[in-house]
Design a protein around this motif. Sequence first.
Motif, mmCIF file in Angstrom:
data_model
loop_
_atom_site.group_PDB
_atom_site.id
_atom_site.type_symbol
_atom_site.label_atom_id
_atom_site.label_comp_id
_atom_site.label_asym_id
_atom_site.label_seq_id
_atom_site.Cartn_x
_atom_site.Cartn_y
_atom_site.Cartn_z
ATOM 1 N N ILE A 4 10.801 96.687 11.926
ATOM 2 C CA ILE A 4 11.858 97.745 11.846
ATOM 3 C C ILE A 4 12.063 98.728 12.876
ATOM 4 N N GLN A 5 10.847 98.661 13.584
ATOM 5 C CA GLN A 5 10.821 99.433 15.059
ATOM 6 C C GLN A 5 11.786 98.646 15.979
ATOM 7 N N SER A 6 11.422 97.234 16.006
ATOM 8 C CA SER A 6 12.123 96.718 17.103
ATOM 9 C C SER A 6 13.691 96.676 16.752
ATOM 10 N N ALA A 7 14.015 96.424 15.434
ATOM 11 C CA ALA A 7 15.509 96.585 15.168
ATOM 12 C C ALA A 7 16.053 97.924 15.665
ATOM 13 N N SER A 8 15.234 98.839 15.417
ATOM 14 C CA SER A 8 15.959 100.160 15.926
ATOM 15 C C SER A 8 16.062 100.270 17.362
ATOM 16 N N TRP A 9 15.111 99.634 18.163
ATOM 17 C CA TRP A 9 15.208 99.838 19.675
ATOM 18 C C TRP A 9 16.323 99.064 20.199
ATOM 19 N N ILE A 10 16.828 97.834 19.451
ATOM 20 C CA ILE A 10 17.919 97.202 20.109
ATOM 21 C C ILE A 10 19.352 97.485 19.684
ATOM 22 N N LYS A 11 19.229 98.334 18.633
ATOM 23 C CA LYS A 11 20.755 98.916 18.235
ATOM 24 C C LYS A 11 21.607 99.232 19.205
ATOM 25 N N PRO A 12 21.361 100.174 20.356
ATOM 26 C CA PRO A 12 22.141 100.630 21.456
ATOM 27 C C PRO A 12 22.575 99.265 22.329
ATOM 28 N N TYR A 13 21.964 98.198 22.167
ATOM 29 C CA TYR A 13 22.313 97.129 23.126
ATOM 30 C C TYR A 13 22.789 95.835 22.479
ATOM 31 N N PRO A 14 24.120 95.735 22.342
ATOM 32 C CA PRO A 14 24.755 94.361 21.542
ATOM 33 C C PRO A 14 24.237 93.063 22.084
ATOM 34 N N ILE A 17 18.971 90.518 20.707
ATOM 35 C CA ILE A 17 19.099 90.153 19.390
ATOM 36 C C ILE A 17 17.475 90.046 18.896
ATOM 37 N N LEU A 18 17.247 90.320 17.806
ATOM 38 C CA LEU A 18 15.740 89.881 17.107
ATOM 39 C C LEU A 18 15.668 88.622 16.696
ATOM 40 N N ASP A 19 14.597 88.134 17.264
ATOM 41 C CA ASP A 19 14.538 86.630 16.941
ATOM 42 C C ASP A 19 13.104 86.646 16.209
ATOM 43 N N GLY A 20 12.932 86.743 15.095
ATOM 44 C CA GLY A 20 11.353 86.946 14.603
ATOM 45 C C GLY A 20 10.821 88.277 14.792
ATOM 46 N N ASP A 21 9.920 88.090 15.498
ATOM 47 C CA ASP A 21 9.327 89.231 16.070
ATOM 48 C C ASP A 21 9.329 89.471 17.618
ATOM 49 N N ARG A 22 10.377 88.551 18.137
ATOM 50 C CA ARG A 22 10.475 88.668 19.592
ATOM 51 C C ARG A 22 12.043 89.244 19.784
ATOM 52 N N ILE A 23 12.350 89.942 20.921
ATOM 53 C CA ILE A 23 13.810 90.283 21.304
ATOM 54 C C ILE A 23 14.280 89.406 22.459
ATOM 55 N N PHE A 24 15.447 88.888 22.314
ATOM 56 C CA PHE A 24 16.134 87.846 22.931
ATOM 57 C C PHE A 24 17.306 88.449 23.582
ATOM 58 N N CYS A 25 17.433 88.478 25.070
ATOM 59 C CA CYS A 25 18.592 88.963 25.577
ATOM 60 C C CYS A 25 19.434 87.842 25.930
ATOM 61 N N LYS A 26 20.537 87.857 25.175
ATOM 62 C CA LYS A 26 21.700 86.778 25.329
ATOM 63 C C LYS A 26 22.261 86.720 26.895
ATOM 64 N N ALA A 27 22.408 88.216 27.363
ATOM 65 C CA ALA A 27 22.939 88.064 28.821
ATOM 66 C C ALA A 27 22.076 87.418 29.712
ATOM 67 N N CYS A 28 21.015 87.775 29.598
ATOM 68 C CA CYS A 28 19.812 87.266 30.884
ATOM 69 C C CYS A 28 19.173 85.982 30.267
ATOM 70 N N SER A 29 19.518 85.629 28.977
ATOM 71 C CA SER A 29 18.916 84.285 28.412
ATOM 72 C C SER A 29 17.241 84.305 28.658
ATOM 73 N N LYS A 30 16.717 85.361 28.172
ATOM 74 C CA LYS A 30 15.235 85.376 28.023
ATOM 75 C C LYS A 30 14.653 86.011 27.178
ATOM 76 N N ILE A 31 13.580 85.999 26.899
ATOM 77 C CA ILE A 31 12.900 87.104 25.933
ATOM 78 C C ILE A 31 12.433 88.175 26.458
ATOM 79 N N VAL A 32 12.382 89.315 26.017
ATOM 80 C CA VAL A 32 12.109 90.620 26.734
ATOM 81 C C VAL A 32 10.876 91.198 26.013
#
Length: 139
Positions: A4-14, A17-32
């Motif tokens: 829930i915390q991670s989901a709220s953290w990424i809302k301003p950045y389309p 994306i949330l991938d399980g318990d990790r955040i993936f950046c589609k622009a950079c193609s890497k896990i943040v």
Amino acid sequence: MPKIQSASWIKPYPELILDGDRIFCKACSKIVSCSKKFQVDQHAKTPSHISKANRIKSGPVQSTLKQAVEVSSNQHHGQTKFNEDLCRMFLATNIPLHKMTNPQVKAFLQKYCKFNTPDESTLRKNVVGKVYASVIEEI
């Protein structure tokens, strides 16, 4: 880290994306790295991320495999129809298919047609039989 915390953290950045318990950046193609919110914000403010995110928003996006296959299929269908019509025209006007090898004929067709000019053997092997069967069916 709760989802829930991670989901709220990424809302301003389309582009994140949330991938399980990790955040993936589609622009950079890497896990943040995302153990804290400021790490997500910090990644999103890097010049590299900003330029890649802007490129995604403004530029053409790479097509999916399904879209690429559909486009290729449509182009192939158009080329096939052109080959059939060209062969039908040559046969109906009693022009031998070997005239396709004439440089003037090839140059004319390449200049005024958006399709590739087929070789005479391609027409003979793949199209003449279909044209023959359709003419016989019309009779």
